[in-house]
Design a protein around this motif. Structure first.
Motif, PDB file in Angstrom:
ATOM      1  N   LEU A 167       5.909   8.266  -1.262  1.00  0.00           N
ATOM      2  CA  LEU A 167       6.638   7.132  -1.543  1.00  0.00           C
ATOM      3  C   LEU A 167       7.897   7.141  -0.721  1.00  0.00           C
ATOM      4  N   ALA A 168       7.857   6.392   0.451  1.00  0.00           N
ATOM      5  CA  ALA A 168       8.821   6.182   1.553  1.00  0.00           C
ATOM      6  C   ALA A 168      10.146   5.488   1.080  1.00  0.00           C
ATOM      7  N   SER A 169       9.759   4.415   0.187  1.00  0.00           N
ATOM      8  CA  SER A 169      10.879   3.525  -0.143  1.00  0.00           C
ATOM      9  C   SER A 169      10.563   2.750  -1.304  1.00  0.00           C
ATOM     10  N   LEU A 170      11.415   2.346  -2.030  1.00  0.00           N
ATOM     11  CA  LEU A 170      11.337   1.634  -3.254  1.00  0.00           C
ATOM     12  C   LEU A 170      12.525   0.753  -3.652  1.00  0.00           C
ATOM     13  N   ALA A 171      12.257  -0.637  -3.773  1.00  0.00           N
ATOM     14  CA  ALA A 171      13.367  -1.594  -4.157  1.00  0.00           C
ATOM     15  C   ALA A 171      13.191  -2.385  -5.228  1.00  0.00           C
ATOM     16  N   LEU A 172      14.142  -2.730  -5.762  1.00  0.00           N
ATOM     17  CA  LEU A 172      14.084  -3.837  -6.907  1.00  0.00           C
ATOM     18  C   LEU A 172      14.388  -5.140  -6.405  1.00  0.00           C
ATOM     19  N   ASP A 173      13.380  -5.932  -6.165  1.00  0.00           N
ATOM     20  CA  ASP A 173      13.742  -7.315  -5.363  1.00  0.00           C
ATOM     21  C   ASP A 173      14.269  -8.288  -6.261  1.00  0.00           C
ATOM     22  N   ARG A 174      13.877  -8.515  -7.397  1.00  0.00           N
ATOM     23  CA  ARG A 174      14.012  -9.767  -8.426  1.00  0.00           C
ATOM     24  C   ARG A 174      14.034  -9.046  -9.946  1.00  0.00           C
ATOM     25  N   ILE A 175      14.799  -9.346 -10.605  1.00  0.00           N
ATOM     26  CA  ILE A 175      14.921  -9.081 -12.065  1.00  0.00           C
ATOM     27  C   ILE A 175      15.257 -10.420 -12.805  1.00  0.00           C
ATOM     28  N   GLU A 176      14.169 -10.720 -13.694  1.00  0.00           N
ATOM     29  CA  GLU A 176      14.518 -12.128 -14.316  1.00  0.00           C
ATOM     30  C   GLU A 176      14.454 -11.527 -16.026  1.00  0.00           C
ATOM     31  N   ASP A 177      15.539 -11.872 -16.669  1.00  0.00           N
ATOM     32  CA  ASP A 177      15.508 -11.474 -17.960  1.00  0.00           C
ATOM     33  C   ASP A 177      15.835 -12.563 -19.071  1.00  0.00           C
ATOM     34  N   ASP A 178      14.725 -12.830 -19.748  1.00  0.00           N
ATOM     35  CA  ASP A 178      15.020 -14.109 -20.563  1.00  0.00           C
ATOM     36  C   ASP A 178      15.520 -13.851 -22.161  1.00  0.00           C
ATOM     37  N   GLY A 179      16.074 -12.596 -22.314  1.00  0.00           N
ATOM     38  CA  GLY A 179      16.664 -12.164 -23.391  1.00  0.00           C
ATOM     39  C   GLY A 179      15.762 -11.299 -24.256  1.00  0.00           C
ATOM     40  N   THR A 180      14.178 -11.441 -24.018  1.00  0.00           N
ATOM     41  CA  THR A 180      13.482 -10.808 -24.819  1.00  0.00           C
ATOM     42  C   THR A 180      12.757  -9.718 -23.909  1.00  0.00           C
ATOM     43  N   VAL A 181      12.176 -10.410 -22.976  1.00  0.00           N
ATOM     44  CA  VAL A 181      11.291  -9.864 -21.891  1.00  0.00           C
ATOM     45  C   VAL A 181      11.843  -9.624 -20.386  1.00  0.00           C
ATOM     46  N   VAL A 182      11.810  -8.647 -19.730  1.00  0.00           N
ATOM     47  CA  VAL A 182      12.261  -8.277 -18.489  1.00  0.00           C
ATOM     48  C   VAL A 182      11.266  -8.418 -17.387  1.00  0.00           C
ATOM     49  N   LEU A 183      11.353  -9.324 -16.421  1.00  0.00           N
ATOM     50  CA  LEU A 183      10.334  -9.234 -15.483  1.00  0.00           C
ATOM     51  C   LEU A 183      10.911  -8.551 -13.880  1.00  0.00           C
ATOM     52  N   THR A 184      10.454  -7.586 -13.513  1.00  0.00           N
ATOM     53  CA  THR A 184      10.963  -7.091 -12.358  1.00  0.00           C
ATOM     54  C   THR A 184      10.167  -6.852 -11.094  1.00  0.00           C
ATOM     55  N   THR A 185      10.305  -7.551 -10.008  1.00  0.00           N
ATOM     56  CA  THR A 185       9.573  -7.338  -8.872  1.00  0.00           C
ATOM     57  C   THR A 185      10.162  -6.266  -8.287  1.00  0.00           C
ATOM     58  N   ILE A 186       9.037  -5.214  -7.806  1.00  0.00           N
ATOM     59  CA  ILE A 186       9.519  -4.164  -7.315  1.00  0.00           C
ATOM     60  C   ILE A 186       8.497  -4.199  -5.758  1.00  0.00           C
ATOM     61  N   THR A 187       9.212  -3.702  -4.723  1.00  0.00           N
ATOM     62  CA  THR A 187       8.678  -3.575  -3.389  1.00  0.00           C
ATOM     63  C   THR A 187       8.680  -2.151  -2.734  1.00  0.00           C
ATOM     64  N   ALA A 188       7.391  -1.612  -2.790  1.00  0.00           N
ATOM     65  CA  ALA A 188       7.545  -0.189  -2.372  1.00  0.00           C
ATOM     66  C   ALA A 188       6.708   0.161  -1.069  1.00  0.00           C
ATOM     67  N   LEU A 189       6.938   0.958  -0.359  1.00  0.00           N
ATOM     68  CA  LEU A 189       6.224   1.457   0.970  1.00  0.00           C
ATOM     69  C   LEU A 189       5.772   2.840   0.576  1.00  0.00           C
ATOM     70  N   VAL A 190       4.348   2.832   0.749  1.00  0.00           N
ATOM     71  CA  VAL A 190       3.711   4.190   0.461  1.00  0.00           C
ATOM     72  C   VAL A 190       3.064   4.377   1.494  1.00  0.00           C
ATOM     73  N   ILE A 191       3.248   5.811   2.057  1.00  0.00           N
ATOM     74  CA  ILE A 191       2.575   6.223   3.408  1.00  0.00           C
ATOM     75  C   ILE A 191       1.637   7.254   2.834  1.00  0.00           C
ATOM     76  N   GLU A 192       0.559   7.082   3.975  1.00  0.00           N
ATOM     77  CA  GLU A 192      -0.680   8.042   3.621  1.00  0.00           C
ATOM     78  C   GLU A 192      -0.044   9.686   3.736  1.00  0.00           C
ATOM     79  N   ASN A 193      -0.408  10.439   3.139  1.00  0.00           N
ATOM     80  CA  ASN A 193      -0.138  11.978   3.342  1.00  0.00           C
ATOM     81  C   ASN A 193      -1.118  12.676   4.356  1.00  0.00           C
TER      82      ASN A 193
END
Length: 107
Positions: free
Chosen positions: A81-107
């Motif tokens: 895992l080279a990087s991971l970022a939380l791009d967007r968090i939507e919270d409706d008070g009950t459920v949280v939707l989080t958009t995550i972007t990650a860069l994964v490098i082959e070993n």
């Protein structure tokens, strides 16, 4: 709803399993609402850029887990895992939707 199977050897599946394991260790239940991936390469590395939407019930534990996630160690066999970022968090008070972007490098 899981858009992509969590089984498999590809980077998306390995990242999904690592996220599930990390969440489980924190006492959370998460669902993957959407998983998208596209190839990525630099002059020296080959990998994949993964975008995931994670759904979970709102809780203080979730907030801590999300805030720690960009620096968390998420082990994935044959991948790094080279990087991971939380791009967007939507919270409706009950459920949280989080958009995550990650860069994964082959070993």
């Amino acid at each position: 709803m899981i858009a992509t199977p969590v089984r498999g050897r590809d980077a998306e599946a390995r990242l999904a399993r690592a996220l599930h394991s990390s969440a489980h260790a924190a006492g959370l239940a998460i669902e993957l609402a959407d998983v998208r991936a596209r190839p990525w390469a630099s002059a020296t590395f080959v990998g994949i850029q993964v975008s995931l939407v994670v759904s979970s019930p709102r809780s203080p534990t979730l907030g801590r887990w999300l805030s720690d996630l960009p620096l968390a160690e998420l082990p994935m066999r044959d991948h790094l895992l080279a990087s991971l970022a939380l791009d967007r968090i939507e919270d409706d008070g009950t459920v949280v939707l989080t958009t995550i972007t990650a860069l994964v490098i082959e070993n």
